[in-house]
Design a protein around this motif. Structure first.
Motif, PDB file in Angstrom:
ATOM      1  N   ALA A 338       0.815  -1.217   0.000  1.00 44.10           N
ATOM      2  CA  ALA A 338       0.000   0.000   0.000  1.00 44.10           C
ATOM      3  C   ALA A 338       0.848   1.265   0.000  1.00 44.10           C
ATOM      4  CB  ALA A 338      -0.925  -0.004   1.213  1.00 44.10           C
ATOM      5  N   VAL A 339       2.117   1.172   0.439  1.00 44.26           N
ATOM      6  CA  VAL A 339       2.948   2.381   0.535  1.00 44.26           C
ATOM      7  C   VAL A 339       4.190   2.327  -0.349  1.00 44.26           C
ATOM      8  CG1 VAL A 339       2.159   2.882   2.871  1.00 44.26           C
ATOM      9  CG2 VAL A 339       4.226   1.508   2.550  1.00 44.26           C
ATOM     10  N   VAL A 340       4.508   1.156  -0.892  1.00 42.70           N
ATOM     11  CA  VAL A 340       5.689   1.035  -1.749  1.00 42.70           C
ATOM     12  C   VAL A 340       5.274   1.272  -3.200  1.00 42.70           C
ATOM     13  CG1 VAL A 340       7.479  -0.510  -2.614  1.00 42.70           C
ATOM     14  CG2 VAL A 340       6.859  -0.558  -0.193  1.00 42.70           C
ATOM     15  N   PRO A 341       5.813   2.273  -3.864  1.00 43.81           N
ATOM     16  CA  PRO A 341       5.413   2.558  -5.248  1.00 43.81           C
ATOM     17  C   PRO A 341       6.101   1.620  -6.234  1.00 43.81           C
ATOM     18  CG  PRO A 341       7.062   4.137  -4.544  1.00 43.81           C
ATOM     19  CD  PRO A 341       6.769   3.271  -3.343  1.00 43.81           C
ATOM     20  N   LEU A 342       5.489   1.484  -7.395  1.00 41.87           N
ATOM     21  CA  LEU A 342       6.073   0.702  -8.482  1.00 41.87           C
ATOM     22  C   LEU A 342       7.065   1.581  -9.236  1.00 41.87           C
ATOM     23  CD1 LEU A 342       6.012  -1.984 -10.093  1.00 41.87           C
ATOM     24  CD2 LEU A 342       4.298  -0.904 -11.575  1.00 41.87           C
ATOM     25  N   LEU A 343       8.343   1.178  -9.238  1.00 42.18           N
ATOM     26  CA  LEU A 343       9.405   2.003  -9.807  1.00 42.18           C
ATOM     27  C   LEU A 343       9.946   1.484 -11.127  1.00 42.18           C
ATOM     28  CD1 LEU A 343      11.511   2.790  -6.593  1.00 42.18           C
ATOM     29  CD2 LEU A 343       9.515   4.010  -7.520  1.00 42.18           C
ATOM     30  N   ALA A 344       9.597   0.256 -11.508  1.00 41.08           N
ATOM     31  CA  ALA A 344      10.203  -0.344 -12.704  1.00 41.08           C
ATOM     32  C   ALA A 344       9.140  -0.868 -13.646  1.00 41.08           C
ATOM     33  CB  ALA A 344      11.147  -1.475 -12.302  1.00 41.08           C
ATOM     34  N   ARG A 345       9.466  -0.825 -14.917  1.00 33.57           N
ATOM     35  CA  ARG A 345       8.630  -1.432 -15.961  1.00 33.57           C
ATOM     36  C   ARG A 345       9.510  -2.395 -16.751  1.00 33.57           C
ATOM     37  NH1 ARG A 345       3.294  -1.485 -15.180  1.00 33.57           N
ATOM     38  NH2 ARG A 345       2.348   0.581 -15.000  1.00 33.57           N
ATOM     39  N   ILE A 346       9.494  -3.651 -16.331  1.00 33.21           N
ATOM     40  CA  ILE A 346      10.279  -4.699 -16.979  1.00 33.21           C
ATOM     41  C   ILE A 346       9.307  -5.786 -17.408  1.00 33.21           C
ATOM     42  CG2 ILE A 346      12.410  -6.033 -16.818  1.00 33.21           C
ATOM     43  CD1 ILE A 346      12.804  -4.809 -13.991  1.00 33.21           C
ATOM     44  N   TYR A 347       9.470  -6.305 -18.607  1.00 31.94           N
ATOM     45  CA  TYR A 347       8.535  -7.293 -19.122  1.00 31.94           C
ATOM     46  C   TYR A 347       8.389  -8.456 -18.137  1.00 31.94           C
ATOM     47  CZ  TYR A 347       6.121 -10.453 -22.241  1.00 31.94           C
ATOM     48  OH  TYR A 347       5.182 -11.277 -22.784  1.00 31.94           O
TER      49      TYR A 347
END
Length: 657
Positions: A338-347
């Protein structure tokens, strides 16, 4: 960057989860640490071997090493175990063929001795997808853990180097190594293959083949262009999630996880890891069981969420933690998400592969950003010393062997990047791809499950549709091929796929077919007590449903046409059937009996089915994994948490869902 510059206040949620985990784990963690302390106090085990035992232990060693192995530390040299998962069928493990002599030479130069202590099996989920062998995959983790323990059981060793990359191999090596938690231990990566056919193009060809629009020859050509050489597959599945987590746990050298095989830097890092482990052992450094503490485990959880990593680690991290006496739960992961953001876009969460992620700044930049935001604990031990900020550095070749931060000739560590080189692949906490992490925990009358949201577009994260119920993925695929799934919304309920039913195989072959239906405009989702591959992506999938159908879970009572809701936004998994009616419905379908679950070696694993624990407790056969934990907390007013007692009659074990 120094540790002091990366010490803002810890995020309140991370602090609360940490305090809760420490309190919950206190009895089991203290007992585990006492066991480590006892082993340390006893001194090097080699010194207690009888003459015949010791002679057997160094009979094949070079003559100069025999003399040195007669003397134990602190006077003698440390003996480092090499535990390898080499085979040349797995592309990810093929590079390990040449590692033992390289590691032995590096250990010797650093003042130690090394022996190959043993090998562990390493199976490939990519080869076994949709095949009977896949039903052995999860259980192979336990075999690997036990094989690691066998390798280290000879009482010859003062430290250990673990060689492993892929799905169950690294978790198995971790669990086994943690049984020898007093030994300083490092993991030695092999690196990903270079980028081939883009993963998105490979996925497109798979869907076209599922629709009958391209030939098998075209499909094989695409697959072969994607998986084309030695090294790890380049998508961000379980294998590469393993590598990221080992680095975040401080068990790799900084920046070493995603360096390609066959390069000078890869070779230098391999030698440097051996030298650093030897130095750690000579200095009486912390054993792996002391290094892997509650804060380190939660750092790994945060990294998994921030990177959109494999759902398999919702079980593997729990099992690894429990091997160290730490009672991690899915609620801990859910609260962090709930508090950790998504930082990567890897397939499959984006277009880039792990090579692109590494080039954009990689693990070091992600750690830097999370530390600066107070979303990771800085005050942890690593194989380089105390402080996770050491892992914001990146390695460089140092041909002259110079540099104040080098750990062995050939490698020097310099400050890593402070900003992303490609914000379409890797971003800081201040500009995330989404505000919360890539995994969610779902609760409801059908049980508790997990869902990977990082690859699912927002418009597909809430699905309400009639159930189509199957007891095997092959039955669903047959229905799809017949056209029975066309022109309709559906939730594919694939049950009797849990650990006790058939070993909990990955059901990745469902993805192309359901992807076709989704692309045609249908509202589709998967609900299963099985697993999906770490490579699975765009179709919403509520997986690892527990209690599983084979042990009295509510999935056994779902019928065709029941309206099922998978809501990844609110964390809900429901069925539109009154609770009293659902409770009194008879179960339908069944798991295969021992007599039916045969072939491809499965009959040898029948005892594992009888002993395995629940998915939310790590799906382990080891007794220590099934510690008592509090009942799951309801997450939403009016949405009941699945409550009930299921008993595995085969083990006489009761558990509260």
């Amino acid at each position: 960057m120094t540790p002091d510059t990366l010490r803002p206040p810890v995020d309140p949620t991370l602090a609360a989860v940490t305090a809760r985990l420490v309190e919950r784990s206190a009895p089991t963690r203290s007992a585990y640490l006492a066991r480590i302390a006892e082993a340390r106090l006893a001194g090097p085990a080699r010194g207690r071997l009888g003459c015949g035992n010791l002679a057997h232990g160094f009979a094949a060693a070079p003559i100069e090493h025999k003399r040195e192995l007669e003397i134990t530390a602190p006077q003698g040299k440390p003996n480092v175990a090499i535990v390898t998962s080499y085979n040349d069928m797995l592309s990810a493990h093929a590079p390990y063929a040449d590692y033992p002599p390289v590691l032995k030479h590096a250990v010797t130069r650093a003042g130690g001795i090394a022996q190959v202590a043993g090998g562990v099996p390493a199976m490939c989920d990519g080869i076994t997808q949709g095949r009977p062998g896949m039903q052995l995959s999860l259980f192979s983790r336990e075999v690997i853990a036990m094989s690691t323990a066998v390798a280290l059981s000879h009482d010859m060793f003062d430290g250990a180097l673990m060689l492993g990359v892929c799905d169950k191999i690294v978790p198995g090596l971790m669990i086994g190594a943690l049984s020898f938690g007093h030994l300083p231990t490092a993991f030695v990566p092999a690196g990903p293959m270079t980028s081939g056919l883009p993963n998105a193009e490979k996925s497109r060809i798979r869907q076209l083949h599922a629709e009958g629009k391209v030939s098998r020859e075209a499909l094989l050509a695409a697959e072969s262009a994607s998986y084309h050489s030695s090294g790890t597959c380049t998508f961000y599945g379980t294998a590469n999630s393993n590598q990221l987590l080992m680095e975040v746990l401080g068990l790799h050298l900084p920046g070493s996880s995603f360096v390609n095989p066959g390069t000078e830097l890869r070779d230098a890092l391999t030698r440097a890891t051996a030298a650093q482990l030897t130095s750690l052992t000579l200095g009486g450094g912390p054993g792996i069981g002391e290094l892997v503490d509650e804060k380190a485990i939660l750092n790994a959880c945060v990294a998994l969420l921030a990177s959109g990593g494999s759902t398999n680690h919702t079980m593997h991290l729990v099992a690894i933690a429990r091997a160290a006496g730490i009672a991690l739960t899915w609620d801990d992961l859910s609260d962090l998400s709930a508090v950790v953001p998504l930082l990567a876009r890897i397939y499959p969460n984006g277009e880039a592969d792990v090579n692109h992620f590494h080039a954009a700044g990689g693990i070091g930049l992600m750690i830097r950003s999370l530390l600066e935001a107070g979303l990771m604990h800085e005050d942890v031990e690593t194989i380089l010393g105390r402080g996770l900020s050491r892992y914001t550095a990146e390695p460089r070749l140092d041909p002259e062997g110079l540099g104040s931060h080098r750990t062995a000739p050939g490698v020097v560590f310099v400050d890593g990047p402070a900003t992303s080189y490609d914000v379409d692949v890797l971003r800081p906490v201040s500009e995330p791809f989404s505000a919360d992490g890539g995994l969610r925990v779902l609760h409801g009358p059908l049980g508790t499950s997990v869902i990977k949201t990082s690859a699912v577009k927002p418009e597909h994260r809430v699905v309400t549709a009639p159930a189509m119920v199957f007891d095997d993925q092959a039955d669903f695929l047959a229905a799809f091929a017949s056209g029975a799934c066309d022109d309709r919304d559906l939730v594919a309920v694939i049950r009797y796929q849990g650990p006790a039913a058939n070993g909990m195989p990955e059901l990745h072959k469902l993805t192309p077919a359901l992807g076709v239906l989704q692309d045609r405009g249908a509202r589709v989702a998967i609900v299963t007590d099985g697993r999906m591959s770490g490579a699975s992506g765009k179709v919403p999938a509520a997986i690892h449903v527990t209690p599983e159908a084979a042990l009295g879970g509510m999935l056994a009572k779902v019928r065709d046409g029941d309206l099922v809701t998978v809501d990844a936004e609110r964390g809900v998994l429901t069925v539109d059937v009154p609770a009293d009616e659902l409770a009194f419905r008879p179960a339908t379908g069944h798991a295969l009996s021992d007599e039916e679950w045969v072939g491809t070696g499965r009959e040898l694993f029948a005892s594992f089915r009888h002993a395995v624990g629940r998915a939310d407790q790590g799906a382990s056969v080891f007794a220590g994994s099934r510690v008592v934990q509090p009942a799951a907390r309801p997450r939403h007013p009016g949405i009941p948490t699945a409550v009930g007692v299921s008993t595995n009659a085969r083990t006489k074990e009761s558990s509260v869902a």
